[in-house]
Design an enzyme around this catalytic site. Structure first.
Site, PDB file in Angstrom:
ATOM      1  N   LYS A   1      49.160  45.070  38.192  1.00 44.09           N
ATOM      2  CA  LYS A   1      50.182  44.271  38.881  1.00 44.09           C
ATOM      3  C   LYS A   1      51.582  44.541  38.323  1.00 44.09           C
ATOM      4  O   LYS A   1      52.569  44.521  39.066  1.00 44.09           O
ATOM      5  CB  LYS A   1      49.835  42.783  38.776  1.00 44.09           C
ATOM      6  CG  LYS A   1      48.580  42.389  39.579  1.00 44.09           C
ATOM      7  CD  LYS A   1      48.690  42.782  41.038  1.00 44.09           C
ATOM      8  CE  LYS A   1      47.678  42.050  41.921  1.00 44.09           C
ATOM      9  NZ  LYS A   1      47.763  42.487  43.332  1.00 44.09           N
TER      10      LYS A   1
ATOM     11  N   TYR B   1      43.949  44.089  35.380  1.00 43.99           N
ATOM     12  CA  TYR B   1      44.667  43.464  36.498  1.00 43.99           C
ATOM     13  C   TYR B   1      46.155  43.299  36.170  1.00 43.99           C
ATOM     14  O   TYR B   1      47.025  43.590  36.995  1.00 43.99           O
ATOM     15  CB  TYR B   1      44.012  42.110  36.788  1.00 43.99           C
ATOM     16  CG  TYR B   1      44.491  41.391  38.028  1.00 43.99           C
ATOM     17  CD1 TYR B   1      44.043  41.775  39.287  1.00 43.99           C
ATOM     18  CD2 TYR B   1      45.343  40.292  37.930  1.00 43.99           C
ATOM     19  CE1 TYR B   1      44.449  41.090  40.424  1.00 43.99           C
ATOM     20  CE2 TYR B   1      45.757  39.605  39.062  1.00 43.99           C
ATOM     21  CZ  TYR B   1      45.300  40.009  40.305  1.00 43.99           C
ATOM     22  OH  TYR B   1      45.710  39.321  41.423  1.00 43.99           O
TER      23      TYR B   1
END
Length: 249
Positions: free
Chosen positions: A154, A150
């Site tokens: 991001k 993640y």
């Protein structure tokens, strides 16, 4: 002429709040999520308030599904000149436990999905002589234990944002990113459940670390999106705005 916005992952949480805010700002809004029936409540709320909305089921990591969805938006609502790449998933685990599928699932939705949606939508924006793309990053881009996939996705979105801002600027298209901190959503509630902490306690612990002494709400992010999408934000591009209640994640 009414502008048309596409918001991905818009059936709930931040995406739903963004879709409703853009509708209240006067835009027609395409509510895209994996399951079309899940979009119904948001579409009905927008229409009930006098706005125009369309629910579409699409997997943003599927090239053909993205193309079909964006074409349908153009036909039924109008050529999209605003895109909010919000769709996301989490497959949290420590690196030594993380599977290749955990990695791929997160990369495909966040990065591949944002790429496919942006590529499909920009053709309408460049023809129109202007547009707005807003990508949803996260404070996790700065690093967060158990989120190698993640965090990488991001952070990748921030580089993607800056490059698109350079490429699309001459066509009147701005591209910015918003990096939320702790926001009260079903996703953070499921994280609390997974670690075995009641959500109220989980939120209180988070708020204790945040300078403004509260956790964020989806509307906090929707407000920031509204600014980036506004006509007055035409000289703001390639920026990452941390909406996290303080200067650090």
């Amino acid at each position: 002429m009414t502008q048309t916005a596409i918001v991905t992952g818009a059936a709930r949480g931040i995406g739903a709040a963004v879709a409703k805010r853009l509708a209240s700002d006067g835009l027609a809004v395409a509510v895209i999520d994996l399951d079309e029936s899940a979009c119904k409540a948001v579409v009905e709320e927008i229409e009930g308030a006098g706005g125009r909305a369309l629910g579409i089921g699409a997997d943003v990591s599927d090239e053909e599904a993205v193309q079909a969805a964006v074409e349908r938006v153009a036909e039924e609502l109008g050529a999209p000149t605003v895109l909010v790449n919000n769709a996301g998933v989490i497959r949290d685990n420590m690196l030594f436990r993380m599977t290749a599928d955990d990695w791929d699932a997160v990369m495909n939705v966040h990065l591949r999905g944002s790429f496919l949606m942006s590529r499909a939508a920009q053709s309408y924006m460049t023809k129109a002589g202007g547009g707005r793309i807003v990508n949803l990053s996260s404070t996790s881009a700065l690093g967060n234990r158990g989120q190698a996939n993640y965090s990488a996705a991001k952070a990748g979105l921030q580089g993607f944002t800056k490059t698109l801002a350079i490429e699309l600027g001459k066509f009147g298209v701005t591209v910015n990113a918003i990096a939320p901190g702790f926001i009260e959503t079903e996703m953070t509630a499921s994280t609390a459940e997974r670690v075995g902490v009641p959500f109220e306690e989980f939120k209180a612990a988070a708020a204790a670390q945040i300078p403004v002494a509260r956790t964020g709400k989806p509307d906090d992010i929707a407000h920031a999106v509204s600014f980036f999408v506004s006509e007055g934000a035409g000289f703001v591009s390639g920026q990452v705005l941390y909406v996290a209640g303080g200067p650090r994640a």
